[in-house]
Enzyme design. Structure first.
Site, short mmCIF file in Angstrom:
data_model
loop_
_atom_site.label_atom_id
_atom_site.label_comp_id
_atom_site.label_asym_id
_atom_site.label_seq_id
_atom_site.Cartn_x
_atom_site.Cartn_y
_atom_site.Cartn_z
N TYR A 271 0.88 -1.18 0.00
CA TYR A 271 0.00 0.00 0.00
C TYR A 271 0.91 1.22 0.00
O TYR A 271 2.08 1.13 -0.40
CB TYR A 271 -0.90 -0.12 1.25
N ARG B 275 -6.13 9.87 -11.38
CA ARG B 275 -5.50 10.65 -10.31
C ARG B 275 -5.03 9.66 -9.27
O ARG B 275 -5.67 9.44 -8.25
CB ARG B 275 -6.54 11.62 -9.71
N LYS C 126 -5.68 -1.89 -2.25
CA LYS C 126 -6.83 -1.57 -1.38
C LYS C 126 -7.55 -2.87 -0.99
O LYS C 126 -7.94 -3.06 0.16
CB LYS C 126 -7.81 -0.65 -2.10
N GLU D 16 -12.26 4.68 -6.84
CA GLU D 16 -10.96 5.04 -6.28
C GLU D 16 -10.12 5.83 -7.29
O GLU D 16 -9.98 5.43 -8.44
CB GLU D 16 -10.21 3.74 -5.92
N ASP D 17 -9.54 6.91 -6.81
CA ASP D 17 -8.57 7.67 -7.59
C ASP D 17 -9.09 8.11 -8.97
O ASP D 17 -8.39 7.97 -9.99
CB ASP D 17 -7.24 6.89 -7.69
N ASP E 48 -13.90 6.52 -2.30
CA ASP E 48 -12.95 6.41 -1.18
C ASP E 48 -12.25 7.73 -0.90
O ASP E 48 -12.12 8.13 0.26
CB ASP E 48 -11.93 5.33 -1.54
N ASP E 49 -11.79 8.39 -1.95
CA ASP E 49 -11.00 9.61 -1.76
C ASP E 49 -11.85 10.74 -1.22
O ASP E 49 -11.36 11.59 -0.48
CB ASP E 49 -10.35 10.02 -3.09
N ASN F 84 -0.52 11.68 -0.61
CA ASN F 84 0.20 10.41 -0.74
C ASN F 84 0.90 10.32 -2.09
O ASN F 84 0.46 10.97 -3.04
CB ASN F 84 -0.81 9.26 -0.62
O1 LIG Z 1 -4.24 5.20 -1.14
C1 LIG Z 1 -3.98 5.97 -0.19
O2 LIG Z 1 -2.97 5.87 0.50
C2 LIG Z 1 -4.98 7.02 0.17
C3 LIG Z 1 -5.76 7.42 -1.00
O3 LIG Z 1 -6.81 6.88 -1.31
C4 LIG Z 1 -5.19 8.41 -1.92
O4 LIG Z 1 -4.21 9.08 -1.57
O5 LIG Z 1 -5.71 8.49 -3.03
MG LIG Z 2 -7.22 7.04 -3.36
#
Ligand SMILES: O=C([O-])CC(=O)C(=O)O
Ligand SMILES: [Mg+2]
Length: 616
Positions: free
Chosen positions: A139, A192, A210, A281-282, A304-305, A465
């Site tokens: 991760y 992203r 994830k 996600e992202d 999630d974000d 991150n």
């Molecule tokens: O994945 C991670 O560490 C946290 C997150 O969702 C991101 O930064 O997009």
């Molecule tokens: Mg993310």
């Protein structure tokens, strides 16, 4: 997996489904299971129609060197693995020794991926037993580098890709996934990835990472997860120009084409897995918001974000209130700067606003907006009619992107547009500064020192991150605040020794939220994911640290305690699902929610494998 409290049930089952090999034993009057000495004391067995090499090469079945003799016999693999049966503890010793010999984090990542591809049971045991250390590999931060290098380190496929070539085919394609039960899907379009920008199909490592945390931290079964990339192209020039890139070599679909692509996928997935939780996600801003608002009231999904990051950031802010001797319903007294106006920045601030409104100490949502100052890449979102100091912008100058209504809620009419972070800090004396910008170094020395002059315990939360995208480092935060900061980052930092004292760091990462949320949704079979679930998740996490921990700057448990955190979060999410009338599972009476949650969590251990002719 088959739970079998009585051996006679196993026996009956094996009688019904026995393979010819097992029947062979049965005929030799082994009906008392003498041929299955490993089953005598067992309450659980796993069945498979596979045998021979197919068992050894299936990571969901393989035990590597741990197959017992009797298993080797009945699965037809006698002689195909080294003769000595090596139990899991010995395998772990070997694996850990080999892992520690890897020289770089990326080598460790490749090593872990190879283990996951060989033997998932062992992979998850290793991960759970060393969560703090290994989450940093599979991760954030290492997963970021793994995404950037995905097409070079690629070994073996995992998950599903839906590309622009697959339009019109997705409803059929979803049936290529080999598992009938899927509980959680993590999907990205790679637009992203963390704070690293557009990585196209290379983003696949994010859903995989994830979902590993869903299994390790939330006890979801490895057979019930599905990582997905929607490959709608990439605008990343270096990937487009790289002949070894594995994704589609065209620019991103946009507009109607993009939204109808995602829609086709959502419908295809809904058709095959109507109960699965979908985690977006992202996705870049504003697609992330548009998709969330399009689907959140119709299917079981969340972003999630936006939402999990918001829950954990709110948890951090609330716990920091407690650490400063205040109550968590004093949130309206905070003065918060948020640097970053993308999906995570806006999502985090909305969560804080929702909480202020819920607590009832602000008269209106507008009043709550007045407590947060938002900066985008050009500086403060302020009044462009007042004199501007664009050149002082901390994160570069250029044309301000068109702000939408979500961002405009934070516009400060009485302050100049594009003021730098340091200028804003001096003007408003913030108690909390949040970084969700993906712009390393944006928390400047001047800004943080100015903040420390105004408050006793400044909350410095660089949440971008992976680690090298962080708005400042932990060392900087403590040095610039004379050790008084309450520090939390999105990716891990080590505790800092400053003036002879250890200063504690915290990790505010959505990993503290989504595995528990997914577990709660799966156990309750909730049909939707609601804002209330995230708010309660935040409050649950904010209340986990002890008085002593808070005094020492520890806001909540670390990733190492993720299973414990997830149990608490899952129980709360279940409760909300039942309260809101969204739960569809019948819970057993007379058993506490926590026990039900705990029992439903998958724990990686080897159980005897039995070969059967068909599915049981
Ligand atoms: O994945 C991670 O560490 C946290 C997150 O969702 C991101 O930064 O997009
Ligand atoms: Mg993310």
């Amino acid at each position: 997996m088959l739970r079998n409290p009585a051996l006679k049930t196993i026996h009956a089952a094996t009688q019904r489904h026995v393979s010819s090999q097992v029947r062979h034993y049965s005929r030799r009057a082994l009906t008392t299971l003498a041929a299955f000495p490993d089953l005598r004391m067992e309450t659980m067995v796993q069945t498979t129609p596979k045998h021979g090499m197919d068992v050894i090469h299936d990571p969901l079945l393989s035990k590597g060197t741990a197959f017992s003799l009797s298993e080797r016999e009945r699965l037809g693999i006698r002689g195909l693995v080294p003769p000595r049966t090596q139990e899991m503890d010995k395998q772990l010793q070997r694996i850990i020794r080999n892992l520690r010999e890897c020289r770089t984090p990326l080598e460790k990542f490749v090593f872990m991926t190879a283990l996951q591809d060989r033997n998932e049971t062992l992979y998850y045991r290793l991960l759970i037993d060393n969560l703090e250390e290994l989450s940093q590999i599979i991760y954030t931060p290492t997963v970021g580098e793994a995404c950037q290098r995905f097409h070079s380190i690629y070994r073996r496929s995992r998950g599903m890709y839906f590309s622009s070539l697959d339009r019109g085919q997705m409803a059929a394609m979803v049936h290529n996934w080999p598992h009938d039960q899927v509980d959680v899907i993590v999907v990205t379009d790679g637009s992203r990835v963390l704070g690293l920008g557009d990585l196209g199909a290379n983003g696949m490592q994010i859903p995989i990472g994830k979902l590993s945390l869903y299994v390790a931290g939330g006890g979801i079964r490895p057979t019930s997860i599905l990582p997905v990339v929607l490959d709608v192209g990439t605008n990343n020039e270096s990937l487009l120009n790289d002949p070894l890139y594995l994704g589609m070599g065209h620019r991103r679909l946009e507009g109607d084409e993009y939204y109808s692509f995602v829609d086709e996928w959502v419908h295809a997935i809904q058709n095959r897995y109507p109960n699965a939780l979908i985690q977006f996600e992202d996705f870049k801003y504003p697609h992330a918001y548009n998709l969330l608002h399009k689907y959140k009231d119709n299917i079981c999904c969340f972003n999630d974000d936006i939402q999990s990051t918001s829950a954990v950031a709110l948890a951090g802010v609330l716990a920091a209130l407690k650490a400063r001797g205040k109550a968590i319903d004093d949130l309206n007294e905070e003065r918060i700067i948020c640097v970053g106006a993308g999906s995570a920045g806006v999502g985090v601030c909305e969560g804080i606003i929702d909480c202020m409104v819920e607590q009832g100490k602000v008269k209106s949502r507008e009043e709550a907006y007045s407590k947060i100052w938002m900066l985008d890449q050009h500086g403060l979102i302020g009044n462009s009619n007042l004199s501007s100091s664009a050149s002082a912008s901390p994160i570069g100058v250029g044309d301000r992107a068109n702000l939408d209504e979500r961002q405009l809620c934070y516009l400060k009419k009485d302050m100049s547009d594009r003021m730098s972070l340091e200028e804003v800090v001096k003007a408003i004396k913030p108690t909390v500064v949040l970084g969700l910008s993906g712009a390393p170094g944006v928390f400047t020395e001047g800004a943080i020192r100015a903040m420390a002059e105004g408050v006793e315990k400044p909350c410095v939360f660089p949440l971008s991150n992976p680690t090298h995208q962080s708005e400042c480092t932990a060392e900087q935060a403590f040095e610039w605040t004379d050790g008084r900061a309450i520090f939390a980052s999105g990716s891990p930092f080590k505790d800092v020794e400053y003036k002879g004292k250890i200063r504690k760091v915290n990790q505010i990462n959505n990993a503290m939220s989504f595995p528990g949320l997914g577990l709660g949704i799966t156990v309750s079979r909730a049909s939707r994911v609601t804002g209330k679930m995230f708010m309660e998740t935040a409050i649950t996490i904010a209340n986990m640290a002890t008085e002593d921990q808070l005094k020492n700057g520890v806001l909540f448990p670390g990733v190492g305690q993720l299973r414990e955190v997830s149990k608490e979060v899952a129980a709360k999410v279940c409760e909300v699902a039942y309260d809101q009338g969204l739960a569809r599972a019948q819970l057993r009476q007379g058993v506490s929610l926590k026990n039900i949650i705990e029992e439903s969590m998958w724990d990686p251990e080897y159980v005897p494998l039995i070969r059967v002719d068909g599915h049981m």
